[in-house]
Design an enzyme around this catalytic site. Structure first.
Site, PDB file in Angstrom:
ATOM      1  N   PHE A  32       4.592  40.038  65.288  1.00 45.08           N
ATOM      2  CA  PHE A  32       4.651  38.634  65.683  1.00 45.08           C
ATOM      3  C   PHE A  32       4.774  38.499  67.206  1.00 45.08           C
ATOM      4  O   PHE A  32       4.066  37.700  67.830  1.00 45.08           O
ATOM      5  CB  PHE A  32       5.834  37.944  64.996  1.00 45.08           C
ATOM      6  CG  PHE A  32       6.010  36.503  65.386  1.00 45.08           C
ATOM      7  CD1 PHE A  32       5.245  35.508  64.799  1.00 45.08           C
ATOM      8  CD2 PHE A  32       6.924  36.135  66.377  1.00 45.08           C
ATOM      9  CE1 PHE A  32       5.391  34.181  65.170  1.00 45.08           C
ATOM     10  CE2 PHE A  32       7.074  34.819  66.755  1.00 45.08           C
ATOM     11  CZ  PHE A  32       6.307  33.831  66.145  1.00 45.08           C
ATOM     12  N   TYR A  34       3.930  40.734  69.476  1.00 48.61           N
ATOM     13  CA  TYR A  34       2.698  41.224  70.098  1.00 48.61           C
ATOM     14  C   TYR A  34       1.609  40.151  70.022  1.00 48.61           C
ATOM     15  O   TYR A  34       0.932  39.852  71.017  1.00 48.61           O
ATOM     16  CB  TYR A  34       2.235  42.507  69.402  1.00 48.61           C
ATOM     17  CG  TYR A  34       1.014  43.137  70.034  1.00 48.61           C
ATOM     18  CD1 TYR A  34       1.142  44.100  71.028  1.00 48.61           C
ATOM     19  CD2 TYR A  34      -0.276  42.753  69.654  1.00 48.61           C
ATOM     20  CE1 TYR A  34       0.023  44.670  71.623  1.00 48.61           C
ATOM     21  CE2 TYR A  34      -1.398  43.307  70.240  1.00 48.61           C
ATOM     22  CZ  TYR A  34      -1.241  44.270  71.229  1.00 48.61           C
ATOM     23  OH  TYR A  34      -2.347  44.817  71.821  1.00 48.61           O
ATOM     24  N   GLU A 109      -6.161  74.171  65.453  1.00 49.53           N
ATOM     25  CA  GLU A 109      -5.996  72.724  65.288  1.00 49.53           C
ATOM     26  C   GLU A 109      -6.872  72.200  64.160  1.00 49.53           C
ATOM     27  O   GLU A 109      -7.782  72.895  63.692  1.00 49.53           O
ATOM     28  CB  GLU A 109      -6.326  72.006  66.599  1.00 49.53           C
ATOM     29  CG  GLU A 109      -7.709  72.285  67.128  1.00 49.53           C
ATOM     30  CD  GLU A 109      -7.863  72.030  68.634  1.00 49.53           C
ATOM     31  OE1 GLU A 109      -8.896  71.473  69.017  1.00 49.53           O
ATOM     32  OE2 GLU A 109      -6.962  72.405  69.411  1.00 49.53           O
ATOM     33  N   LYS A 111      -9.752  70.387  62.143  1.00 45.63           N
ATOM     34  CA  LYS A 111     -11.158  70.019  62.358  1.00 45.63           C
ATOM     35  C   LYS A 111     -11.349  68.660  61.685  1.00 45.63           C
ATOM     36  O   LYS A 111     -11.544  68.570  60.473  1.00 45.63           O
ATOM     37  CB  LYS A 111     -12.109  71.059  61.764  1.00 45.63           C
ATOM     38  CG  LYS A 111     -13.563  70.785  62.116  1.00 45.63           C
ATOM     39  CD  LYS A 111     -14.471  71.897  61.597  1.00 45.63           C
ATOM     40  CE  LYS A 111     -15.904  71.663  62.063  1.00 45.63           C
ATOM     41  NZ  LYS A 111     -16.487  70.417  61.533  1.00 45.63           N
ATOM     42  N   LYS A 283      -9.439  78.421  68.857  1.00 45.03           N
ATOM     43  CA  LYS A 283      -9.946  78.432  70.223  1.00 45.03           C
ATOM     44  C   LYS A 283      -9.186  79.447  71.061  1.00 45.03           C
ATOM     45  O   LYS A 283      -7.969  79.574  70.924  1.00 45.03           O
ATOM     46  CB  LYS A 283      -9.783  77.050  70.878  1.00 45.03           C
ATOM     47  CG  LYS A 283     -10.595  75.940  70.249  1.00 45.03           C
ATOM     48  CD  LYS A 283     -10.312  74.610  70.925  1.00 45.03           C
ATOM     49  CE  LYS A 283     -11.099  73.474  70.294  1.00 45.03           C
ATOM     50  NZ  LYS A 283     -10.728  72.159  70.875  1.00 45.03           N
ATOM     51  N   CYS A 401     -31.324  56.175  22.082  1.00 45.31           N
ATOM     52  CA  CYS A 401     -31.097  55.854  23.492  1.00 45.31           C
ATOM     53  C   CYS A 401     -30.099  54.700  23.612  1.00 45.31           C
ATOM     54  O   CYS A 401     -30.261  53.674  22.933  1.00 45.31           O
ATOM     55  CB  CYS A 401     -32.421  55.470  24.150  1.00 45.31           C
ATOM     56  SG  CYS A 401     -32.228  54.825  25.838  1.00 45.31           S
ATOM     57  N   CYS A 419     -35.126  60.117  26.197  1.00 43.97           N
ATOM     58  CA  CYS A 419     -35.493  58.903  25.464  1.00 43.97           C
ATOM     59  C   CYS A 419     -37.005  58.862  25.300  1.00 43.97           C
ATOM     60  O   CYS A 419     -37.752  59.136  26.241  1.00 43.97           O
ATOM     61  CB  CYS A 419     -35.002  57.670  26.216  1.00 43.97           C
ATOM     62  SG  CYS A 419     -35.681  56.113  25.610  1.00 43.97           S
TER      63      CYS A 419
END
Length: 660
Positions: A32, A34, A109, A111, A283, A401, A419
């Protein structure tokens, strides 16, 4: 306080609290408070537009509408990563790295399963954002990226230049809310968060992008001017201090066994994350060592992506329904208690055929194990028989069918039941959907829901009737209009001049797909000539087997099909092969190509057409008969198999040299 100062104060206040909410996940004020401050700022900016700043949070709501995206050339290539699929491959990656830099350390980390982007900052201010594209050139999507509230518009430090790489995504919670809104509005839902993020980022209207609640994790420094960064871990900490939402990275690992342990932890907990991941990234931590290791033509030698096996979940099998395909095949579908798996909520899964159900002993009421084949198509792969209570029901295929009550038959040597109804409504719908699809007549704008409306309103009975539609009638349909009707009519008109193979494929002849349609079209060059051939003549064509030949002859023996073809002829559809020049260049004759990975200079269909034009063939699997494996990025298991079999592996540049 004067107006300019108040606008500056509100801008700083809102940007601070936006960062606390969207990046740090630790809000200090209520929604509110904000919203009240944001409304005050909007009102002041509307009254005094001369004080509007590009850093204002009001500029994140979109509004820019483009005709097309500009092309961006990446100064530092946005490389893809080599995929690893086992513990052994992780250890092999370590051996390769430490053969060059024995004291290498690693980070691990998530992905993120999203869309990779570049963000550029000049003198601390965000100036441009672009998609990865093919790694060398992407698209300028700056206005859409400005709507991502976790991207800072200004850095904490005013450094001359910074380019970072990140992954745009949509959280599981926001994805579910987005699909709920679309469903309520009668719009098609997104298949998974990655598709939603990709579609949102490439909206020409940034207001639409702003509604999608995209987020981002930053995971790499591409270029930096103004400060020295010696390691990846140090770089992530620096980016965090600049206001970025940085990819979580716990620590630096010296031993590869600890790296694999961390990968395992991530894999075990991926279902508990608020966003989708499809692996973990390893990495080399030291930047100088990365430079020493360098890159291959396809990916860096200092990083790799461990891809997790297909995620499996248990859920309840509530019932089994039957779907009638365009050739009359009855496919059993599992109706499930909804369960979230590999990025989307699944409530239906394929059961293939009745033999598969019997082999796995799948019963209605069972607790079943499902996974997504290739993380795309849900399928039932097993049953937890230990928790059966005796109330489970054994499934039996019907004799009639479910759509038209015609008898169902199972031909000798086939797993499918079919069918026999010539006018089965389900077959009719599926056939028209196939007819307009991209590999067939490629008619844009005719989706399943529109075809269903056309059938329900008795505006068409077969696909041939599409060419006799009145645009005024289309415009009056639900969620259509004059522009949509005009686009559909233009697409229909364009399809009349399609090459012959598209028409042959569109007919829906059993066992005949795009590849065999091309073979047949190149041999007979006319639909009329094809209609007159015998089974024996067809068998003279390489790769046309007995069942395929019999199916073609049988199709053209039925009066109903001949009526359909005549209606297409009268509509002006091309019945002749438009390539009248016999290509004498057969440089790939007797050569078999397999394509794998993502090609950057061709679409796969384009590469296949070139190979076939020069007399070669393409196959979907690698074997001893394979002549060449044309490998793009992320080649996967086909690359491994080709290496083991000694098949010659070529890249796109080599292929270009071969076709010049």
């Amino acid at each position: 306080m004067d107006i300019k100062s108040r606008i500056t104060e509100l801008t700083e206040f809102l940007n601070y609290h936006s960062h606390k909410y969207y990046v740090e996940d630790s809000p200090e004020i209520s929604d509110f408070e904000y919203d009240a401050a944001l409304r005050e700022l909007e009102n002041l900016e509307n009254q005094y537009p001369e004080y509007l700043s590009s850093l204002s949070p009001t500029q994140r709501v979109g509004g820019e509408v483009l005709d097309e995206f500009e092309t961006v050339t990446h100064t530092v290539p946005m490389e893809s990563l080599q995929d690893l699929f086992s513990e052994q491959e992780v250890y092999e990656f370590d051996r390769r790295v430490k053969g060059v830099v024995p004291d290498a350390e690693y980070t691990v980390e998530y992905k993120i399963d999203g869309l990779s982007v570049s963000l550029e900052y000049v003198n601390g201010e965000f100036v441009r954002g672009s998609t990865r594209g093919d790694g060398i050139t992407g698209e300028n999507v700056t206005f859409n990226l400005k709507t991502v509230k976790s991207i800072p518009m200004r850095l904490k430090e005013t450094i001359p230049f910074l380019e970072v790489r990140g992954e745009v995504f949509i959280s599981k919670k926001d994805f579910d809310m987005l699909n709920m809104r679309r469903e309520n509005n009668g719009e098609p839902v997104f298949a998974n968060p990655r598709n939603a993020a990709a579609g949102s980022l490439r909206q020409l209207d940034s207001r639409i992008a702003a509604e999608r609640n995209m987020d981002i994790f930053i995971f790499n420094i591409q270029q930096i001017d103004g400060t020295e960064i010696s390691s990846h871990y140090e770089g992530l900490e620096y980016l965090r201090k600049q206001g970025f939402k940085v990819i979580p990275s716990k620590e630096v690992y010296r031993n590869i066994s600890d790296v694999y342990k961390r990968i395992t932890e991530i894999g075990e907990n991926r279902g508990n994350l608020g966003f989708d991941i499809d692996g973990a990234v390893i990495k080399v931590n030291n930047i100088a060592q990365r430079d020493e290791l360098g890159s291959t033509a396809k990916f860096p030698r200092w990083a790799a992506a461990y891809k997790f096996p297909a995620e499996q979940k248990k859920t309840k099998l509530l019932n089994i329904s039957l779907q009638v395909g365009r050739t009359g095949v009855l496919t059993p579908l599992a109706l499930l208690e909804p369960v979230r798996i590999a990025g989307s909520t699944v409530s239906r899964a394929t059961l293939h055929n009745e033999d598969y159900i019997k082999e796995k002993d799948i019963r209605i009421g069972d607790t079943v194990i499902i996974q997504k084949a290739g993380d795309i198509i849900p399928e039932v792969v097993g049953v937890d028989k230990d928790i059966r209570d005796g109330n489970e029901i054994i499934f039996e295929m019907p004799g009639l069918c479910p759509e038209c009550s015609s008898p169902v038959i199972r031909e000798e040597g086939e797993a499918a039941r079919r069918c026999t109804g010539m006018n089965c409504p389900a077959q009719r719908l599926r056939h028209i959907i196939h007819f307009v699809s991209k590999p067939a007549m490629d008619i844009d704008g005719l989706g399943e829901s529109i075809i269903e409306q056309l059938l329900e309103n008795k505006m068409i009975e077969t696909a041939a009737d599409l060419y006799y539609l009145d645009p005024a009638d289309i415009a009056e349909m639900d969620k259509m209009g004059e522009k949509s009707a005009r686009n559909i009519m233009n697409a229909l008109e364009k399809s009349k001049s399609n090459p012959l193979y598209r028409l042959i494929n569109s007919l829906g002849i059993r066992h005949i797909g795009e590849k065999s349609a091309k073979l047949i079209a190149s041999r007979y060059k006319s639909l009329d000539r094809l209609m007159a051939v015998s089974t024996e003549e067809l068998l003279e064509i390489d790769d046309i087997g007995e069942k395929m030949a019999e199916s073609i002859v049988d199709y053209f023996s039925k009066s109903q099909n001949i009526e359909f073809i005549e209606k297409l002829r009268n509509a002006g559809i091309n019945f002749e092969d438009d390539d009248n020049s016999d290509n004498t260049d057969r440089r790939f004759e007797n050569k078999i190509f397999v394509l794998t990975g993502t090609l950057e200079k061709f679409k796969r269909s384009e590469a296949s057409e070139i190979i076939e034009k020069f007399g070669g063939k393409t196959s979907s699997s690698v074997s001893k008969k394979t002549s060449y494996l044309l490998a793009g990025r992320d080649g996967g298991s086909k690359l491994d198999k080709a290496t083991k079999l000694g098949v010659e592996i070529i890249d796109e540049d080599t292929f270009l040299g071969m076709i010049k």
